[in-house]
Scaffold this motif. Structure first.
Motif, PDB file in Angstrom:
ATOM      1  N   LEU A 101     -13.318 -13.252 -59.548  1.00  0.00           N
ATOM      2  CA  LEU A 101     -12.030 -13.791 -59.012  1.00  0.00           C
ATOM      3  C   LEU A 101     -10.555 -13.824 -59.998  1.00  0.00           C
ATOM      4  O   LEU A 101      -9.681 -13.156 -59.506  1.00  0.00           O
ATOM      5  N   SER A 102     -11.130 -14.369 -61.048  1.00  0.00           N
ATOM      6  CA  SER A 102     -10.364 -14.773 -62.077  1.00  0.00           C
ATOM      7  C   SER A 102      -9.420 -12.995 -62.309  1.00  0.00           C
ATOM      8  O   SER A 102      -8.693 -12.471 -63.144  1.00  0.00           O
ATOM      9  N   VAL A 103     -10.553 -11.995 -62.419  1.00  0.00           N
ATOM     10  CA  VAL A 103     -10.340 -10.623 -63.408  1.00  0.00           C
ATOM     11  C   VAL A 103     -10.144  -9.738 -62.136  1.00  0.00           C
ATOM     12  O   VAL A 103      -9.414  -8.638 -62.593  1.00  0.00           O
ATOM     13  N   VAL A 104      -9.565 -10.258 -60.669  1.00  0.00           N
ATOM     14  CA  VAL A 104      -8.964  -9.624 -60.091  1.00  0.00           C
ATOM     15  C   VAL A 104      -7.554  -8.351 -60.376  1.00  0.00           C
ATOM     16  O   VAL A 104      -6.972  -7.683 -60.268  1.00  0.00           O
ATOM     17  N   THR A 105      -6.659  -9.662 -60.961  1.00  0.00           N
ATOM     18  CA  THR A 105      -5.325  -9.082 -62.211  1.00  0.00           C
ATOM     19  C   THR A 105      -5.792  -8.458 -63.063  1.00  0.00           C
ATOM     20  O   THR A 105      -4.862  -7.457 -62.213  1.00  0.00           O
ATOM     21  N   VAL A 106      -6.502  -8.272 -63.142  1.00  0.00           N
ATOM     22  CA  VAL A 106      -6.326  -7.015 -64.357  1.00  0.00           C
ATOM     23  C   VAL A 106      -7.223  -6.311 -63.571  1.00  0.00           C
ATOM     24  O   VAL A 106      -6.289  -4.732 -64.097  1.00  0.00           O
ATOM     25  N   TYR A 107      -8.242  -5.948 -63.076  1.00  0.00           N
ATOM     26  CA  TYR A 107      -8.626  -4.832 -62.715  1.00  0.00           C
ATOM     27  C   TYR A 107      -8.210  -3.917 -60.830  1.00  0.00           C
ATOM     28  O   TYR A 107      -8.809  -3.127 -61.103  1.00  0.00           O
ATOM     29  N   VAL A 108      -7.945  -5.000 -60.287  1.00  0.00           N
ATOM     30  CA  VAL A 108      -7.204  -4.627 -58.887  1.00  0.00           C
ATOM     31  C   VAL A 108      -5.792  -4.780 -59.282  1.00  0.00           C
ATOM     32  O   VAL A 108      -5.111  -3.287 -58.258  1.00  0.00           O
ATOM     33  N   ILE A 109      -4.857  -6.029 -59.534  1.00  0.00           N
ATOM     34  CA  ILE A 109      -3.585  -5.884 -58.830  1.00  0.00           C
ATOM     35  C   ILE A 109      -2.259  -5.460 -59.812  1.00  0.00           C
ATOM     36  O   ILE A 109      -1.651  -4.457 -59.480  1.00  0.00           O
TER      37      ILE A 109
END
Length: 352
Positions: A101-109
């Protein structure tokens, strides 16, 4: 009646001028936001967050009055990569990956944010401005490295020590070579192949013409100087491979350019930069080459840096072998030493 028509026409023209001024304001704010990301990637995040919120609001309002548009190919590949990222993040959640969940910002948002912004750009000149901001960002980041050296060797204080400190500025002097750290050095590392691609393009195709082409050459020279004094083997390797990759991609695309002339210019820049490094900084290129070669002595237990990288590679390959088809998902970790213990998944995470 004629006076009414004239007044209406004047009101329409005034409204258009106001609309164009607002658009230019928000485009300028967007370029400023992107520049700050290039030169201050880890500092002033709250202020940049406020600026981002203002930009999002402005783009949303604009899209209400003017249709959001993006080329179908860009939209397709952008959404495809985001969809793939969501699937791999879900895979990480299923496999209990600690950073899923921590990498959602980099890969999605962030990819979605940039796609959203791109759809609001309606003119080619706005895209050119973005290219120019990358060039300016590379120059500023490289100059910050030069200022760090001036402070250390000549004790020259330009009053930006606080800024260098915020970027983790540190410098180590070894026998024959230097090594320094700044958080925004990734900007220079990724800008070097980008600048090569721009300069290797045929002039009529290049987004940089006239004074901006000369500025791109200046940025490349500063990037090469930063490369020489950086003490980063990875940067050296990227720089050595970049010209061949750029030329190969241009060749595969059927683009013919004056490769020999550009290689000569690049060689001149490298030669001048090398002379400057030797005279002013007492750099020994034999020591640099020896240090670079040591990075590949993976079986030498007396070379802890290279030996540890071999261990890291074996651990990563072992983790891949356990999930060879779908992987362990985004945010997964490997039992690798010398990584961030608070965010161990960040070892495999890089900003591109």
């Amino acid at each position: 009646m004629p006076s009414v028509a004239i007044n209406n026409q004047a009101s329409i023209q005034a409204g258009k001028r106001l609309s164009q001024s607002i658009v230019r304001l928000f485009v300028g704010l967007g370029l400023l936001f992107f520049l700050l990301m290039l030169i201050l990637p880890t500092a002033y995040q709250m202020q940049r967050g406020v600026l981002l919120a203002i930009l999002m609001l402005g783009v949303t309002v604009r899209c209400v009055y003017r249709r959001w548009r993006l080329h179908k190919a860009i939209l397709f590949w952008g959404l495809l990569t985001v969809t793939a990222s969501v699937m791999f993040i879900a895979n990480g959640v299923i496999n209990n990956a600690p950073g899923a969940l921590s990498v959602v910002t980099v890969y999605v948002i962030w990819p979605m944010v940039f796609l959203y912004f791109m759809g609001a750009l309606t003119r080619y000149t706005q895209m050119l401005a973005l290219v120019r901001v990358i060039i300016i960002g590379a120059i500023i980041a490289a100059l910050m490295a030069m200022i760090l050296l001036l402070q250390y060797f000549l004790n020259i204080n330009l009053g930006i020590g606080w800024l260098l400190e915020a970027q983790g500025g540190a410098l180590g002097v070894h026998d024959g070579f230097l090594e320094f750290r700044l958080y925004n050095m990734n900007t220079v590392i990724y800008a070097l192949p980008f600048l090569l691609a721009i300069l290797f393009m045929p002039y009529e195709w290049s987004p940089c013409k006239g004074k901006w082409r000369k500025t791109a050459w200046v940025a490349l020279a500063l990037a090469v100087l930063t490369l020489v004094i950086s003490g980063r083997r990875g940067f050296w390797l990227i720089a050595a491979m970049s010209p061949f990759i750029v030329i190969g991609l241009l060749w595969l695309g059927g683009v013919r350019t004056h490769v020999t002339r550009l290689i000569v210019k690049l060689g001149v820049i490298l030669g001048v930069v090398s002379i400057i490094a030797v005279i002013l900084l007492d750099i020994d290129f034999q020591v640099i080459w020896t240090d670079f070669a040591k990075g590949f002595e993976f079986s030498n237990v007396d070379n802890p840096s290279a030996f540890r990288r071999q261990e890291q590679l074996l651990h990563l390959l072992d983790g891949w072998a356990q999930n060879p088809l779908l992987g362990a998902g985004h945010g997964a970790t490997a039992d690798v030493g010398l990584i961030d213990r608070l965010q161990p998944w960040a070892y495999e995470l890089s900003y591109v």
